[in-house]
Scaffold this motif. Structure first.
Motif, PDB file in Angstrom:
ATOM      1  N   TRP A 114      36.840  72.936  65.386  1.00 16.89           N
ATOM      2  CA  TRP A 114      35.105  72.169  65.122  1.00 16.89           C
ATOM      3  C   TRP A 114      35.042  71.200  66.372  1.00 16.89           C
ATOM      4  O   TRP A 114      34.765  71.515  67.506  1.00 16.89           O
ATOM      5  N   GLU A 115      36.103  70.692  66.655  1.00 19.77           N
ATOM      6  CA  GLU A 115      35.789  69.354  67.394  1.00 19.77           C
ATOM      7  C   GLU A 115      35.812  69.492  68.908  1.00 19.77           C
ATOM      8  O   GLU A 115      36.102  69.635  70.044  1.00 19.77           O
ATOM      9  N   VAL A 116      37.260  71.182  69.154  1.00 15.90           N
ATOM     10  CA  VAL A 116      38.058  71.436  70.013  1.00 15.90           C
ATOM     11  C   VAL A 116      36.547  72.522  70.760  1.00 15.90           C
ATOM     12  O   VAL A 116      36.342  72.402  71.460  1.00 15.90           O
ATOM     13  N   LEU A 117      36.022  73.350  69.952  1.00 18.09           N
ATOM     14  CA  LEU A 117      35.426  74.134  70.188  1.00 18.09           C
ATOM     15  C   LEU A 117      34.061  73.741  71.006  1.00 18.09           C
ATOM     16  O   LEU A 117      33.090  74.293  71.706  1.00 18.09           O
ATOM     17  N   GLU A 118      33.718  72.433  70.462  1.00 22.38           N
ATOM     18  CA  GLU A 118      32.157  71.634  70.953  1.00 22.38           C
ATOM     19  C   GLU A 118      33.325  71.554  72.620  1.00 22.38           C
ATOM     20  O   GLU A 118      32.001  71.542  73.305  1.00 22.38           O
ATOM     21  N   GLN A 119      34.389  71.453  72.670  1.00 19.58           N
ATOM     22  CA  GLN A 119      34.421  70.877  74.000  1.00 19.58           C
ATOM     23  C   GLN A 119      34.431  72.612  74.926  1.00 19.58           C
ATOM     24  O   GLN A 119      34.185  72.305  76.199  1.00 19.58           O
ATOM     25  N   VAL A 120      34.747  73.463  74.096  1.00 19.49           N
ATOM     26  CA  VAL A 120      35.150  74.795  74.915  1.00 19.49           C
ATOM     27  C   VAL A 120      33.400  74.533  75.200  1.00 19.49           C
ATOM     28  O   VAL A 120      33.411  75.405  76.149  1.00 19.49           O
ATOM     29  N   LYS A 121      32.750  75.010  74.331  1.00 17.83           N
ATOM     30  CA  LYS A 121      31.023  75.399  74.286  1.00 17.83           C
ATOM     31  C   LYS A 121      30.748  74.691  75.828  1.00 17.83           C
ATOM     32  O   LYS A 121      30.667  75.206  76.524  1.00 17.83           O
ATOM     33  N   HIS A 122      31.213  73.352  75.568  1.00 17.01           N
ATOM     34  CA  HIS A 122      30.656  72.865  77.298  1.00 17.01           C
ATOM     35  C   HIS A 122      31.211  73.284  78.353  1.00 17.01           C
ATOM     36  O   HIS A 122      30.404  73.411  79.115  1.00 17.01           O
ATOM     37  N   GLN A 123      32.601  74.249  78.722  1.00 19.11           N
ATOM     38  CA  GLN A 123      32.777  74.223  79.440  1.00 19.11           C
ATOM     39  C   GLN A 123      32.608  75.732  79.671  1.00 19.11           C
ATOM     40  O   GLN A 123      32.094  76.030  80.574  1.00 19.11           O
ATOM     41  N   VAL A 124      31.869  76.847  79.006  1.00 22.30           N
ATOM     42  CA  VAL A 124      31.008  77.785  79.274  1.00 22.30           C
ATOM     43  C   VAL A 124      29.398  77.904  79.300  1.00 22.30           C
ATOM     44  O   VAL A 124      29.358  78.352  80.080  1.00 22.30           O
ATOM     45  N   LEU A 125      29.360  76.530  78.632  1.00 24.38           N
ATOM     46  CA  LEU A 125      27.929  76.561  78.917  1.00 24.38           C
ATOM     47  C   LEU A 125      28.039  76.082  80.713  1.00 24.38           C
ATOM     48  O   LEU A 125      26.777  76.415  81.638  1.00 24.38           O
ATOM     49  N   ASN A 126      28.685  74.934  81.228  1.00 28.09           N
ATOM     50  CA  ASN A 126      28.791  74.283  82.403  1.00 28.09           C
ATOM     51  C   ASN A 126      29.082  76.014  83.492  1.00 28.09           C
ATOM     52  O   ASN A 126      28.507  75.625  84.299  1.00 28.09           O
ATOM     53  N   CYS A 127      29.880  76.935  83.667  1.00 32.06           N
ATOM     54  CA  CYS A 127      30.219  77.682  83.679  1.00 32.06           C
ATOM     55  C   CYS A 127      29.098  78.883  84.027  1.00 32.06           C
ATOM     56  O   CYS A 127      28.376  79.348  85.509  1.00 32.06           O
TER      57      CYS A 127
END
Length: 309
Positions: free
Chosen positions: A104-117
Motif C-alpha cells: 500500500w505504501e509503495v503504491l501511494e508513491q507510484v500513484k504520485h508518480q502517475v498523477l504527476n505524469c
C-alpha cells in the motif's frame, strides 16, 4: 484482438527534465488513446508484487475473514480495505499484514508518480492533480475469481470472433482518479478500445493503470475512463487473483472543481457532488459495502455497448 497498450517506465529522476517530459508524454498519450497502460517503477520491486499477490490469495482462500464478500452477480469474492488502519481487521498474521502495508505504501508513491505524469502531459504543473489527493483517500481490493467448475451460474458472452466466453466480471468503468492493478498473470482482463474487446497484456513487475470516470470528467474526456471486464480465456477457466489499488481524490472536494477552472477547463457531472457523494452514487454504497454500479448517461451508453460484447 491485440492492441498497443504500452509499457512505460516511470521517470525516477525528478531533476532530469527530458526524462520527465518523455515519460509524461507517453503516459498522457496512452490514457488519452485507450485509457490503459502498463507502468514499471523503481519504487515497486517485483518481489513485493509477488509476495502481495500470494498473501491476497491466502487471505481470500485459506483464512476465514468476516471481511470477505461474495459478489452478488459476478463469480468472484473480494475484500475491500478502506484504509491502512483497516488492515488490522483482517484475519492474517503480522508478516502477511506487513506485506500488504508495504504494498500500500509503495503504491501511494507510484500513484504520485502517475498523477504527476498525467498533469505534465496535459500541460499543467506537475503537482496539479496530486494536490487533490492530500488525505490518502485510497483503498485496496483483494480479488479472487474461482475456477469455472467452482463458479456458480457463470454468465456467458461471445468475443469478436464469435467464441463463447465466461464473464467473470461484467463490463464497467472505474469511478475515481486512477486504478493501479497487480495480477497473478492469469489472463482475461479486456478493455473496450475502438469498440472492440482488447486483451490487456501481463508483464511481471508492471502495474496496469486505467483512468476512473471522475478524472476523465475533470479533463472533459481527454483522459478515457475505458470500459473493461474479466473473462475466461480457455476452457479450464483457471482461478485468478488480483489486487486493485483505487486512488480517489479527497472526499470533500467538489466533483466540478469550481475553484480551479482558471487552470483547466473542467467538465461537469450530472450534479455538483463531493467526491465522497459521487463515489457512493457510482458504487452503490460506502466503505466495504460498495456493491453496485451507477452510470452517467454517457457511461450508460458505453456500458450497454460493452455488455453486447
Amino acid at each position: 484482438m491485440e492492441h498497443n497498450i504500452p509499457l512505460v517506465v516511470l521517470p525516477s529522476n525528478v531533476n532530469d527534465e527530458g526524462s520527465l517530459k518523455e515519460g509524461a508524454r507517453r503516459v498522457s498519450e496512452a490514457l488519452q488513446t485507450s485509457g490503459f497502460l502498463l507502468v514499471k517503477s523503481d519504487l515497486f520491486p517485483l518481489e513485493l508484487q509477488r509476495r502481495a499477490i500470494h498473501v491476497a490469495g491466502v487471505i481470500l482462500n485459506e483464512l476465514k475473514s468476516k471481511s470477505t464478500i461474495e459478489h452478488p452477480t459476478d463469480p468472484k469474492k473480494y475484500i475491500m480495505i478502506e484504509s491502512l488502519e483497516d488492515l488490522g481487521t483482517l484475519n492474517a498474521d503480522d508478516e502477511q499484514l506487513g506485506v500488504l502495508q508495504n504494498y500500500w505504501e509503495v503504491l501511494e508513491q507510484v500513484k504520485h508518480q502517475v498523477l504527476n505524469c498525467i498533469s505534465l502531459g496535459l500541460g499543467l504543473p506537475a503537482e496539479y492533480f496530486m494536490s487533490f489527493h492530500n488525505n490518502h483517500n485510497s483503498c485496496l481490493r483483494l480479488l479472487h475469481y474461482p475456477g469455472l467448475k467452482d463458479a456458480a451460474d457463470p454468465t456467458s458472452s461471445t468475443d469478436d470472433d464469435g467464441k463463447t466466453l465466461t464473464i467473470r466480471c461484467k463490463a464497467h468503468s472505474d469511478y475515481g482518479s486512477v486504478t493501479l492493478l497487480s495480477t497473478d498473470g492469469v489472463g482475461g482482463l479486456q478493455a473496450l478500445i475502438d469498440d472492440r474487446w482488447t486483451d490487456v497484456p501481463h508483464v511481471e513487475g508492471a502495474l496496469v493503470v486505467n483512468i476512473g470516470s471522475l478524472l476523465s470528467d475533470w479533463t472533459k474526456g481527454k483522459l478515457l475512463a475505458t470500459l473493461h471486464r474479466v473473462v475466461s480465456t480457455n476452457n479450464s477457466c483457471v482461478p485468478r487473483t488480483s489486487i486493485a489499488f483505487f486512488a480517489d481524490p479527497d472526499k470533500d472536494i467538489s466533483t466540478t472543481l469550481e475553484d480551479n477552472k482558471e487552470t483547466l477547463e473542467m467538465g461537469k457531472l450530472d450534479g455538483d457532488l463531493t467526491v465522497a457523494e459521487y463515489i457512493q452514487w457510482r458504487s452503490g454504497g460506502v466503505d466495504r459495502n460498495r456493491n453496485g454500479l451507477a452510470f452517467t448517461n454517457a457511461e450508460e451508453k458505453r456500458a450497454e455497448k460493452g455488455d453486447k460484447g
